[in-house]
Design an enzyme around this catalytic site. Structure first.
Site, short mmCIF file in Angstrom:
data_model
loop_
_atom_site.label_atom_id
_atom_site.label_comp_id
_atom_site.label_asym_id
_atom_site.label_seq_id
_atom_site.Cartn_x
_atom_site.Cartn_y
_atom_site.Cartn_z
N LYS A 22 0.84 -1.20 0.00
CA LYS A 22 0.00 0.00 0.00
C LYS A 22 0.88 1.25 0.00
O LYS A 22 0.65 2.17 -0.78
CB LYS A 22 -0.86 0.00 1.26
N ASN A 23 1.91 1.25 0.84
CA ASN A 23 2.70 2.47 1.02
C ASN A 23 3.75 2.70 -0.05
O ASN A 23 4.51 3.66 0.00
CB ASN A 23 3.33 2.48 2.43
N CYS A 117 -4.98 12.27 12.76
CA CYS A 117 -5.75 11.02 12.70
C CYS A 117 -5.61 10.40 14.09
O CYS A 117 -5.03 10.99 15.00
CB CYS A 117 -5.20 10.10 11.62
N ARG A 122 0.09 14.37 13.02
CA ARG A 122 0.51 14.14 11.63
C ARG A 122 0.77 15.46 10.89
O ARG A 122 0.14 15.77 9.89
CB ARG A 122 -0.53 13.30 10.89
N ASP A 306 4.63 0.37 12.12
CA ASP A 306 3.40 -0.24 11.61
C ASP A 306 3.24 -1.68 12.06
O ASP A 306 2.22 -2.31 11.76
CB ASP A 306 3.37 -0.19 10.07
N ARG A 398 -8.57 -0.60 4.75
CA ARG A 398 -7.68 0.42 4.15
C ARG A 398 -6.33 -0.19 3.80
O ARG A 398 -5.67 0.26 2.87
CB ARG A 398 -7.44 1.56 5.15
C1 EPZ Z 1 4.23 6.85 6.49
O1 EPZ Z 1 3.44 7.87 7.07
C2 EPZ Z 1 3.30 5.66 6.32
N1 EPZ Z 1 2.22 6.01 5.42
C3 EPZ Z 1 2.76 5.25 7.69
O2 EPZ Z 1 1.97 4.09 7.49
C4 EPZ Z 1 3.93 4.89 8.60
O3 EPZ Z 1 3.43 4.57 9.87
C5 EPZ Z 1 4.88 6.09 8.69
O4 EPZ Z 1 5.31 6.48 7.37
C6 EPZ Z 1 6.13 5.77 9.51
O5 EPZ Z 1 6.79 4.68 8.93
C7 EPZ Z 1 2.46 6.04 4.09
O6 EPZ Z 1 3.56 5.77 3.64
C8 EPZ Z 1 1.29 6.38 3.20
P1 EPZ Z 1 6.23 10.16 8.63
P2 EPZ Z 1 4.01 9.39 7.12
O7 EPZ Z 1 6.12 11.44 7.86
O8 EPZ Z 1 4.90 9.61 5.97
C9 EPZ Z 1 6.56 13.49 11.94
C10 EPZ Z 1 0.14 2.75 7.70
O9 EPZ Z 1 -0.24 2.13 8.68
N2 EPZ Z 1 6.39 14.45 10.83
O10 EPZ Z 1 7.37 9.24 8.33
O11 EPZ Z 1 2.85 10.28 7.34
C11 EPZ Z 1 5.29 12.66 12.18
O12 EPZ Z 1 4.41 13.36 13.03
C12 EPZ Z 1 0.59 4.17 7.82
O13 EPZ Z 1 0.21 2.25 6.55
C13 EPZ Z 1 6.55 15.81 11.10
O14 EPZ Z 1 6.80 16.21 12.23
O15 EPZ Z 1 4.89 9.34 8.44
C14 EPZ Z 1 5.82 11.42 12.80
O16 EPZ Z 1 6.00 11.64 14.19
C15 EPZ Z 1 0.27 4.71 9.17
N3 EPZ Z 1 6.39 16.69 10.08
C16 EPZ Z 1 7.19 11.24 12.15
O17 EPZ Z 1 7.53 12.51 11.57
C17 EPZ Z 1 6.12 16.30 8.80
O18 EPZ Z 1 6.02 17.15 7.90
C18 EPZ Z 1 7.21 10.20 11.04
O19 EPZ Z 1 6.15 10.52 10.18
C19 EPZ Z 1 5.97 14.91 8.55
C20 EPZ Z 1 6.12 14.01 9.58
#
Ligand code: EPZ
Length: 418
Positions: A22-23, A117, A122, A306, A398
């Site tokens: 998915k990702n 969420c 996020r 995850d 999802r």
């Molecule tokens: C991706 O989300 C995945 N989703 C998530 O999978 C996964 O849990 C996550 O990466 C971590 O591996 C997709 O790829 C579609 P991040 P993402 O940006 O990119 C902070 C699932 O279950 N952050 O790596 O949204 C954030 O708050 C989903 O399939 C900022 O502060 O996660 C978090 O604490 C859930 N500012 C950390 O970074 C930003 O601009 C990591 O988030 C972006 C993120």
């Protein structure tokens, strides 16, 4: 609201095929906006989030054809609208992945702020900061990110935190920017590598994907391509835990064992016997005693956040006590109160769940709150005494393709209730 009814007590045995990731599918579908030609994407999983992304592209006037085989064809030449509206973005935050491609190719994008969420606020500040570094003019107003750019220019982009979709958005913006872009402290997830390989197959010039430093030389345009999405390491990990928690023996086909290293290592520590080949992994837990394991989530190649809920479920019926620490998201223990309703002995101390294994969980009506938490509840239900009903399973749909068929095919007593 659909539910899953699961009667515990069956050791899972048999073989299942893992679907496309998915990702990886979501950024690749967004990345198709960058191409001047037709893009064919194979091994696309049949998931609610994928349907949402297809709907979003369709709303923009992009021509998207979904074949029965779940092969998807995208032709962005008919695009007429550069916006991602709140009603779609609120159902799937990954919609933000259209921001970089729209800006890079069409110079304009109006994308709703995804909002938080269940698992956390996020924020998307790293996405916005990176695009501004490439010269975009970005205003955040009325819940929308309004981005404009004559022509993006390559830059040195440093990520204060490792962000998977942040890395992916900037990577996609950079491939059509003028000159060189360096992404520093980039995410190293296999899905980032898969996106980079997809972009390279269209003519992008990218080196270093999979390391924390990715270098992009901008090109004038990208051609069409045919690309196959990599297997879903989180679906694979979830099924390995299902085999372990039920004391069964399951072989997974069409996986990349390398991407499962952190998960396999922990499952071996938990007492499982695991063998792997080029594209398969087999876990055997028959006659073996499940031991609790300590987990700390980390960006790849560390232990994936995850898979955290799945291991809390595993620890809840293992011998001993396991400490599970969540370092990525601020509120990713929504599965804990539901597991406690099933008799799990879990204490929360800040970002750590202390899980004391119990002999037997008891079936109870429980509620899914987010995608991976619901996977943890399904795993607990597979070993609980009695029939558990998991509500709000749209969360599961999802991210897991036909989860009840796949589990039933390896021996689970599970059915979907309308
Ligand atoms: C991706 O989300 C995945 N989703 C998530 O999978 C996964 O849990 C996550 O990466 C971590 O591996 C997709 O790829 C579609 P991040 P993402 O940006 O990119 C902070 C699932 O279950 N952050 O790596 O949204 C954030 O708050 C989903 O399939 C900022 O502060 O996660 C978090 O604490 C859930 N500012 C950390 O970074 C930003 O601009 C990591 O988030 C972006 C993120």
């Amino acid at each position: 609201m659909e539910k899953l009814a699961i009667r515990g007590g069956h050791a899972l045995c048999g073989e299942t095929v893992i679907s496309g990731a998915k990702n990886a599918t979501l950024p690749i579908l967004a990345g198709a906006l960058l191409s001047d030609g037709k893009v064919r994407i194979a091994n696309v999983p049949h998931l609610r989030d994928v349907t949402t992304m297809v709907q979003l592209l369709g709303r923009m006037g992009v021509d998207v054809l979904v074949h029965d085989s779940m092969e998807v064809e995208v032709d962005a030449s008919t695009i007429s609208d550069f916006s991602a509206p709140y009603d779609l973005v609120k159902t799937m935050r990954a919609s933000i992945l259209v921001l970089g491609p729209l800006l890079a190719r069409f110079g304009a994008a109006d994308v709703s702020l995804p909002g938080g969420c269940a698992i956390g606020a996020r924020p998307v500040d790293l996405h916005v900061k990176g695009l501004r570094a490439l010269g975009a003019d970005i205003e955040i107003k009325d819940g929308y990110i309004r981005a404009r750019a004559e022509k993006l220019k390559g830059a040195h982009v440093f990520f204060d935190a490792v962000s998977v979709t942040g890395t992916e958005n900037i990577l996609m913006a950079a491939v059509l920017a003028e000159g060189e872009t360096v992404l520093e402290n980039a995410a190293r997830e296999p899905e980032v590598i898969d996106l980079a390989n997809f972009l390279i197959s269209m003519g992008a010039q990218i080196t270093g994907a999979g390391s924390n430093r990715i270098i992009v030389q901008g090109v004038g345009s990208l051609s069409g391509t045919s690309y196959r999405v990599l297997p879903d390491r989180i679906e694979a990990g979830t099924f390995l835990v299902a085999a372990a928690i039920t004391g069964g023996k399951v072989r997974l086909r069409k996986v990349v064992p390398l991407h499962l290293e952190a998960i396999i290592q922990k499952l071996r520590q938990a007492g499982a016997g695991i063998e792997a080949g080029d594209d398969w992994v087999e876990l055997d837990m028959r006659g073996r005693k499940l031991q609790a394991v300590d987990i700390t989530t980390d960006p790849y190649p560390g232990f994936p956040t995850d898979m955290q809920a799945q291991f809390v479920a595993l620890n809840s019926v293992a011998a001993g006590t396991g400490a599970v620490t969540e370092t990525i998201f601020e509120n990713r223990f929504m599965h804990v109160p539901e597991l406690q309703r099933m008799g799990a002995d879990i204490g929360l101390q800040g970002h750590t769940a202390i899980v004391r294994g119990v002999k037997q969980l008891r079936a109870a009506p429980v509620m899914a709150t987010d995608l991976r938490a619901s996977a943890g509840l399904v795993l607990a239900a597979l070993v609980a005494d009695g029939e558990t009903v998991v509500d709000r399973i749209y969360h599961i749909d999802r991210g897991y393709e036909c989860i009840e068929e796949k589990l039933r095919n390896i021996g689970a007593d599970i059915r979907r209730l309308a």
